[in-house]
Design a protein around this motif. Structure first.
Motif, mmCIF file in Angstrom:
data_model
loop_
_atom_site.group_PDB
_atom_site.id
_atom_site.type_symbol
_atom_site.label_atom_id
_atom_site.label_comp_id
_atom_site.label_asym_id
_atom_site.label_seq_id
_atom_site.Cartn_x
_atom_site.Cartn_y
_atom_site.Cartn_z
ATOM 1 N N GLU A 159 -2.912 -6.889 -3.794
ATOM 2 C CA GLU A 159 -1.650 -6.082 -2.757
ATOM 3 C C GLU A 159 -0.121 -6.717 -3.131
ATOM 4 O O GLU A 159 -0.372 -7.798 -2.719
ATOM 5 C CB GLU A 159 -1.746 -5.224 -1.589
ATOM 6 N N GLY A 160 0.477 -5.909 -3.630
ATOM 7 C CA GLY A 160 1.681 -6.265 -3.888
ATOM 8 C C GLY A 160 3.440 -5.264 -4.537
ATOM 9 O O GLY A 160 3.064 -3.841 -4.803
ATOM 10 N N ARG A 161 4.401 -5.435 -4.539
ATOM 11 C CA ARG A 161 5.178 -4.315 -4.909
ATOM 12 C C ARG A 161 5.826 -5.057 -6.638
ATOM 13 O O ARG A 161 6.231 -5.791 -6.809
ATOM 14 C CB ARG A 161 6.390 -4.778 -4.144
ATOM 15 N N VAL A 162 6.026 -3.338 -7.133
ATOM 16 C CA VAL A 162 6.345 -3.671 -8.533
ATOM 17 C C VAL A 162 7.438 -2.809 -8.509
ATOM 18 O O VAL A 162 7.129 -1.893 -8.961
ATOM 19 C CB VAL A 162 5.232 -3.425 -9.744
ATOM 20 N N ASN A 163 8.934 -2.960 -9.333
ATOM 21 C CA ASN A 163 9.521 -2.217 -9.059
ATOM 22 C C ASN A 163 9.316 -0.856 -7.933
ATOM 23 O O ASN A 163 10.252 -0.105 -7.634
ATOM 24 C CB ASN A 163 9.044 -0.530 -10.547
ATOM 25 N N GLY A 164 9.685 -2.020 -7.149
ATOM 26 C CA GLY A 164 9.137 -0.965 -5.519
ATOM 27 C C GLY A 164 8.217 -0.106 -5.228
ATOM 28 O O GLY A 164 8.564 0.473 -3.881
ATOM 29 N N THR A 165 7.365 -0.320 -5.427
ATOM 30 C CA THR A 165 6.297 0.806 -5.390
ATOM 31 C C THR A 165 5.577 -0.412 -5.371
ATOM 32 O O THR A 165 4.255 -1.711 -5.945
ATOM 33 C CB THR A 165 6.047 1.196 -6.037
ATOM 34 N N LYS A 166 3.846 -0.107 -3.997
ATOM 35 C CA LYS A 166 3.372 -1.063 -3.551
ATOM 36 C C LYS A 166 2.145 0.121 -4.358
ATOM 37 O O LYS A 166 1.909 0.957 -4.131
ATOM 38 C CB LYS A 166 3.188 -1.099 -2.723
ATOM 39 N N ILE A 167 1.503 -0.944 -5.130
ATOM 40 C CA ILE A 167 0.192 -1.750 -5.866
ATOM 41 C C ILE A 167 -0.857 -2.162 -5.513
ATOM 42 O O ILE A 167 -0.770 -3.700 -5.366
ATOM 43 C CB ILE A 167 0.774 -1.271 -7.527
#
Length: 185
Positions: free
Chosen positions: A167-175
Motif C-alpha cells: 500500500e502506498g500513495r500515488v498522486n496523493g491517493t492511497k492505493i
C-alpha cells in the motif's frame, strides 16, 4: 477516586486523542490492568473507530499528530497502534518511546509476529517504509488516473489482509499495488 473520574481530571475533560468534549468515556489499552495508567479518556467517535477498525476515518485521526507526543504512556501506545493501522509509518518513525512502552504498544498489534514475506518483481524482499518504483503503467480503478511507469512510491506499508500487494500513495491517493509491477528503489 474512580478510574473514570481520574481520567477526566487527567485529560481536562476532553478526548485524549482528538480533543473533543462530546460523549467521553474510559477505554482500556490492552493488555491492561484496568487502572487509569493503562486507560485513556476518549470521545464516542474515536472509541467507535478504535473498536471497529474497518470504519476508521484517516481524516479524523489527523489529531494523532499531536496526541503521539503525549506524556501519558497509554495515549502514546494508542496513538502508535492507530498510526500503524493507518499505515502512517512516517509518523511512527518519529515517535520516541521507552522500551517498556514500545513493547506494550507492539503487544496489542494484530499480526505483529506473523508478517508474511513480500517480494518485488525481482525477488527482493520489501519491508514497510521502503520505496518502490512502478515498472508498468497501471490504471487505478475508481480513482480516474494512471500510475505511470517510473513513479516512485515512498514509505510503503505491507497490508496483512491482501497478499501480494503493498500500500502506498500515488498522486496523493492511497492505493494497493501488486508487487509484480514494482521494484525496490
Amino acid at each position: 477516586m474512580s478510574v473514570e473520574k481520574e481520567l477526566e481530571a487527567r485529560s481536562g475533560g476532553v478526548c485524549e486523542l482528538c480533543g473533543s468534549s462530546e460523549g467521553l468515556s474510559a477505554l482500556e489499552v490492552a493488555p491492561s490492568d484496568a487502572s487509569a495508567e493503562q486507560s485513556i479518556y476518549v470521545c464516542a467517535t474515536c472509541k467507535e473507530q478504535i473498536q471497529n477498525p474497518d470504519k476508521m476515518d484517516e481524516t479524523h485521526f489527523n489529531c494523532l499528530n499531536d496526541s503521539m507526543w503525549s506524556e501519558v504512556p497509554a495515549v502514546v501506545v494508542m496513538s502508535y497502534r492507530l498510526l500503524k493501522a493507518l499505515g502512517r509509518e512516517d509518523l511512527v518513525d518519529m515517535m520516541y518511546m521507552e522500551e517498556d512502552v514500545k513493547n506494550w504498544a507492539q503487544a496489542g498489534l494484530k499480526g505483529a509476529s506473523e508478517s508474511a514475506v513480500v517480494k518485488d518483481s525481482n525477488g527482493v524482499v520489501l519491508n514497510a517504509g521502503d520505496s518502490v518504483v512502478i515498472i508498468k503503467d497501471l490504471e487505478v480503478k475508481g480513482a480516474g488516473f494512471t500510475a505511470k511507469r517510473g513513479t516512485m512510491v515512498k514509505n510503503i506499508t505491507i497490508p496483512q489482509d491482501v497478499e501480494g500487494h503493498v500500500e502506498g500513495r500515488v498522486n496523493g491517493t492511497k492505493i494497493y499495488l501488486k508487487t509484480e509491477f514494482l521494484k525496490k528503489a
